[in-house]
Design an enzyme around this catalytic site. Sequence first.
Site, PDB file in Angstrom:
ATOM      1  N   ASP A   7     -10.572   6.252 -16.288  1.00 48.80           N
ATOM      2  CA  ASP A   7      -9.278   6.140 -15.308  1.00 48.80           C
ATOM      3  C   ASP A   7      -9.287   7.500 -14.419  1.00 48.80           C
ATOM      4  OD1 ASP A   7      -6.825   4.814 -15.099  1.00 48.80           O
ATOM      5  OD2 ASP A   7      -5.954   6.700 -15.350  1.00 48.80           O
ATOM      6  N   GLU A   9      -6.532   9.431 -11.368  1.00 47.75           N
ATOM      7  CA  GLU A   9      -5.096   9.692 -10.836  1.00 47.75           C
ATOM      8  C   GLU A   9      -5.349  10.067  -9.344  1.00 47.75           C
ATOM      9  OE1 GLU A   9      -2.392   8.582 -11.974  1.00 47.75           O
ATOM     10  OE2 GLU A   9      -3.257   8.472 -14.120  1.00 47.75           O
ATOM     11  N   HIS A  57       2.293  10.631 -11.836  1.00 53.55           N
ATOM     12  CA  HIS A  57       1.366  11.446 -12.906  1.00 53.55           C
ATOM     13  C   HIS A  57       1.898  12.748 -12.957  1.00 53.55           C
ATOM     14  CE1 HIS A  57      -0.095  12.975  -9.003  1.00 53.55           C
ATOM     15  NE2 HIS A  57      -0.662  11.625  -8.732  1.00 53.55           N
ATOM     16  N   HIS A 150       1.682   9.030 -16.487  1.00 50.86           N
ATOM     17  CA  HIS A 150       0.267   8.348 -16.474  1.00 50.86           C
ATOM     18  C   HIS A 150      -0.586   9.707 -16.552  1.00 50.86           C
ATOM     19  CE1 HIS A 150       0.437   4.163 -14.580  1.00 50.86           C
ATOM     20  NE2 HIS A 150       1.557   4.678 -15.160  1.00 50.86           N
ATOM     21  N   ASP A 155      -4.869   7.901 -20.453  1.00 50.27           N
ATOM     22  CA  ASP A 155      -5.075   6.249 -20.213  1.00 50.27           C
ATOM     23  C   ASP A 155      -6.515   5.827 -20.552  1.00 50.27           C
ATOM     24  OD1 ASP A 155      -2.434   6.433 -19.354  1.00 50.27           O
ATOM     25  OD2 ASP A 155      -2.793   6.013 -17.240  1.00 50.27           O
TER      26      ASP A 155
END
Length: 233
Positions: A7, A9, A57, A150, A155
């Site tokens: 994942d 960000e 985030h 997040h 995640d």
Amino acid sequence: MREVIFDTETTGLDPKTGDRMVEIGCVEMVGRVETGRSYHAYYNPERDMPAAAEAVHGLSRDFLSGKPLFKDTFSELLEFLGDAPLVAHNAGFDFGFLNSELERIGQEPISMDRMIDTVAIARKKHPGAKLSLDALCSRYGVDRSHRVKHGALLDAELLAQVYVELNGGRQIGLELAADAPASDADATTNTAIKTTNRASRPRREARPHAPSPEELARHTEFIAGIKDAAWAR
């Protein structure tokens, strides 16, 4: 088979307009089981952090300003990824940012043939349902109580559990062959044990299956009392 669930960000939604990747988290799985190996990194995006992205985030410009540039540590990431299939939620988004960062420093992009998108899998399995990571965690009972904002590694860890569930869950009993006797001698021993157990049980007489005369008489009486029976027409 080795797979990497990952994942990212970012500073926004589109790398083509200057948005950058600021965090990546990767989890290694072999045979759909987490190995405990992971990779995590923050990157200095060399630009501001929009308030909307930071609200998602929690990564500020000040925090990221002291982190390495992607070009300084990308080789560590590529070494971890290897040639494994890469699993992500809405994978086109994450692949887009990862490949944008690679192309920015003159590296070959990662082939889209390696992409596995859990949103696409979930859409086929649960048409019309909510497909966010939160929604799928709720559907499959994956604990996300510690997910306040997040985070790429968190995640990825949640997605690894969801990915297993999307592919049928952890089926107990599929490894029965592992419990089979290791040799013919073991097989003979096991068979002997089972035979001995059967032989030691007391013998039971067969149960009667035919009705007794009393049961037949009661049945005839019951049938005679049914009015307008279909079989008598």
